[in-house]
Design a protein around this motif. Structure first.
Motif, PDB file in Angstrom:
ATOM      1  N   GLY A   1       0.829  -1.219   0.000  1.00 43.17           N
ATOM      2  CA  GLY A   1       0.000   0.000   0.000  1.00 43.17           C
ATOM      3  C   GLY A   1       0.850   1.251   0.000  1.00 43.17           C
ATOM      4  N   MET A   2       1.909   1.236   0.802  1.00 42.59           N
ATOM      5  CA  MET A   2       2.781   2.428   0.879  1.00 42.59           C
ATOM      6  C   MET A   2       3.519   2.647  -0.437  1.00 42.59           C
ATOM      7  N   LEU A   3       4.074   1.578  -1.000  1.00 42.98           N
ATOM      8  CA  LEU A   3       4.909   1.729  -2.209  1.00 42.98           C
ATOM      9  C   LEU A   3       4.076   2.017  -3.466  1.00 42.98           C
ATOM     10  N   LEU A   4       2.934   1.349  -3.607  1.00 39.22           N
ATOM     11  CA  LEU A   4       2.123   1.552  -4.813  1.00 39.22           C
ATOM     12  C   LEU A   4       1.630   2.992  -4.925  1.00 39.22           C
ATOM     13  N   PHE A   5       1.463   3.655  -3.790  1.00 34.10           N
ATOM     14  CA  PHE A   5       0.969   5.033  -3.818  1.00 34.10           C
ATOM     15  C   PHE A   5       2.073   6.047  -3.498  1.00 34.10           C
ATOM     16  N   SER A   6       3.311   5.595  -3.642  1.00 37.34           N
ATOM     17  CA  SER A   6       4.428   6.531  -3.464  1.00 37.34           C
ATOM     18  C   SER A   6       4.631   7.306  -4.767  1.00 37.34           C
ATOM     19  N   ARG A   7       5.528   8.292  -4.751  1.00 33.53           N
ATOM     20  CA  ARG A   7       5.648   9.160  -5.924  1.00 33.53           C
ATOM     21  C   ARG A   7       6.159   8.414  -7.156  1.00 33.53           C
ATOM     22  N   HIS A   8       7.206   7.604  -6.982  1.00 35.06           N
ATOM     23  CA  HIS A   8       7.724   6.830  -8.119  1.00 35.06           C
ATOM     24  C   HIS A   8       7.823   5.364  -7.753  1.00 35.06           C
ATOM     25  N   LEU A   9       7.330   4.535  -8.652  1.00 32.02           N
ATOM     26  CA  LEU A   9       7.479   3.095  -8.458  1.00 32.02           C
ATOM     27  C   LEU A   9       7.699   2.455  -9.825  1.00 32.02           C
TER      28      LEU A   9
ATOM     29  N   ARG B   1      -4.042   0.897   5.341  1.00 30.97           N
ATOM     30  CA  ARG B   1      -3.202   1.680   6.252  1.00 30.97           C
ATOM     31  C   ARG B   1      -1.961   2.181   5.503  1.00 30.97           C
ATOM     32  N   GLY B   2      -1.383   1.274   4.715  1.00 33.85           N
ATOM     33  CA  GLY B   2      -0.224   1.668   3.916  1.00 33.85           C
ATOM     34  C   GLY B   2      -0.570   2.782   2.936  1.00 33.85           C
ATOM     35  N   VAL B   3      -1.738   2.650   2.286  1.00 31.42           N
ATOM     36  CA  VAL B   3      -2.161   3.675   1.324  1.00 31.42           C
ATOM     37  C   VAL B   3      -2.346   5.014   2.033  1.00 31.42           C
ATOM     38  N   PHE B   4      -2.992   4.968   3.197  1.00 30.20           N
ATOM     39  CA  PHE B   4      -3.221   6.229   3.927  1.00 30.20           C
ATOM     40  C   PHE B   4      -1.898   6.865   4.362  1.00 30.20           C
ATOM     41  N   LEU B   5      -0.990   6.051   4.858  1.00 23.17           N
ATOM     42  CA  LEU B   5       0.312   6.595   5.283  1.00 23.17           C
ATOM     43  C   LEU B   5       1.035   7.222   4.093  1.00 23.17           C
ATOM     44  N   SER B   6       0.813   6.642   2.924  1.00 21.44           N
ATOM     45  CA  SER B   6       1.513   7.111   1.737  1.00 21.44           C
ATOM     46  C   SER B   6       0.921   8.395   1.175  1.00 21.44           C
ATOM     47  N   CYS B   7      -0.395   8.417   0.998  1.00 21.04           N
ATOM     48  CA  CYS B   7      -0.973   9.556   0.264  1.00 21.04           C
ATOM     49  C   CYS B   7      -2.281  10.047   0.862  1.00 21.04           C
ATOM     50  N   GLY B   8      -2.592   9.645   2.097  1.00 18.27           N
ATOM     51  CA  GLY B   8      -3.865  10.041   2.704  1.00 18.27           C
ATOM     52  C   GLY B   8      -3.771  11.373   3.420  1.00 18.27           C
TER      53      GLY B   8
END
Ligand code: ZN
Length: 289
Positions: free
Chosen positions: A28-36, A115-122
């Motif tokens: 979740g964190m990596l997929l919604f990070s700036r670059h992947l 949770r990972g998505v929220f931490l990344s871009c929420g």
């Protein structure tokens, strides 16, 4: 500290014990990070706790080398410098240019992934101002993916493009509460509920007080009209020409100019409709003079 950052700190303190959930959270964190991509993996955040949380997950579940630096502007940046490591991560998280179908291995992993998505871009707006939870997605494709994912979990997500950026968001309190509970931010969820109860209570009190004010104004207006009419009748020497009930009503109002209709009824023992009728009649008489 903003409400959003409080939630993120609360989430970072949690540690999953199941490896499936740790992997899902990392995804979740990596997929919604700036670059992947194989060329570049970079994750930016204002919060060092969030960056350290990602480092912990990378170490624990991906077993890759990473770098965590803080830029001059105070932004935390996590990168994966080696190509082989980036390739490994991509092979785990993506199939083609889409997120892999088996990111969520078990039901327990859904909340970890979000949770990972929220931490990344929420981002959460202060619930004292408005209820709004939004995800700033790195691309249109990822926004569509998240929209579809969320639709099956908490109903009515919305999606919008603003200045070339793609947002998925909710703007009602129930969805915000549900999402916070789902991702495990229990304290934050309780805080939102508490604020909602307070707001409802305040609105109720305002409504009651507006109602009381309106009634007060109505009483003052009515009493003013009645008193003016009665004074006119008295000045013209016509008080004694009235029937006894009308005369009694006139004297009652003249002696109690500030009383409401209910109070006049209490003093005189008259019925509300009877007294109201007589006071109206007095106004009609004064108008006809
Ligand atoms: Zn799991």
């Amino acid at each position: 500290m903003s409400f959003s950052s409080e939630v993120k700190f609360e989430l970072c303190k949690m540690r999953h014990t199941k490896s499936c959930c740790l992997t899902a959270e990392c995804a979740g964190m990596l997929l919604f990070s700036r670059h992947l991509s194989e060329e570049k993996i970079s994750f930016y955040t204002d919060y060092s706790d969030v960056a350290e949380h990602l480092c912990y997950l990378l170490k624990k579940r991906m077993k890759v080398n990473f770098e965590h630096v803080v830029t001059d502007g105070g932004v935390n940046k996590v990168t994966v410098p080696e190509l082989t490591d980036r390739k490994f991560i991509i092979s785990k998280l993506k199939s083609g240019d889409k997120p892999s179908d088996n990111l969520i291995q078990n039901d327990c992993c859904v909340s970890a992934f979000l949770r990972g998505v929220f931490l990344s871009c929420g981002f959460l707006t202060d619930p004292n101002k408005e209820y709004r939870l939004e995800f700033l997605c790195p691309s249109k494709k990822m926004a569509q993916y998240l929209f579809g994912f969320l639709s099956g979990i908490i109903e009515n997500p919305k999606m919008v493009e603003r200045d070339g950026a793609y947002y998925v968001y909710y703007k009602h309190s129930a969805a915000v509460e549900d999402m916070l509970t789902l991702v495990g931010a229990v304290n934050a969820s309780l805080a939102v509920m508490e604020i909602k109860v307070e707001k409802d209570m305040r609105n109720k009190i305002n409504r009651v007080s507006n109602f009381e004010n309106a009634n007060f104004v109505k009483t003052v207006h009515a009493s003013g009209d009645q008193t003016a009419a009665i004074n006119k009748i008295i000045e013209k020497g016509l008080l004694d020409t009235l029937t006894d009930p009308l005369k009694e009503a006139a004297v009652l109002r003249r002696d109690n100019p500030e009383a409401s209709l209910s109070q006049l009824c209490q003093i005189s023992g008259c019925s509300r409709s009877g007294l109201n009728h007589r006071l109206k009649r007095l106004i009609e008489i004064a108008d006809s003079i």
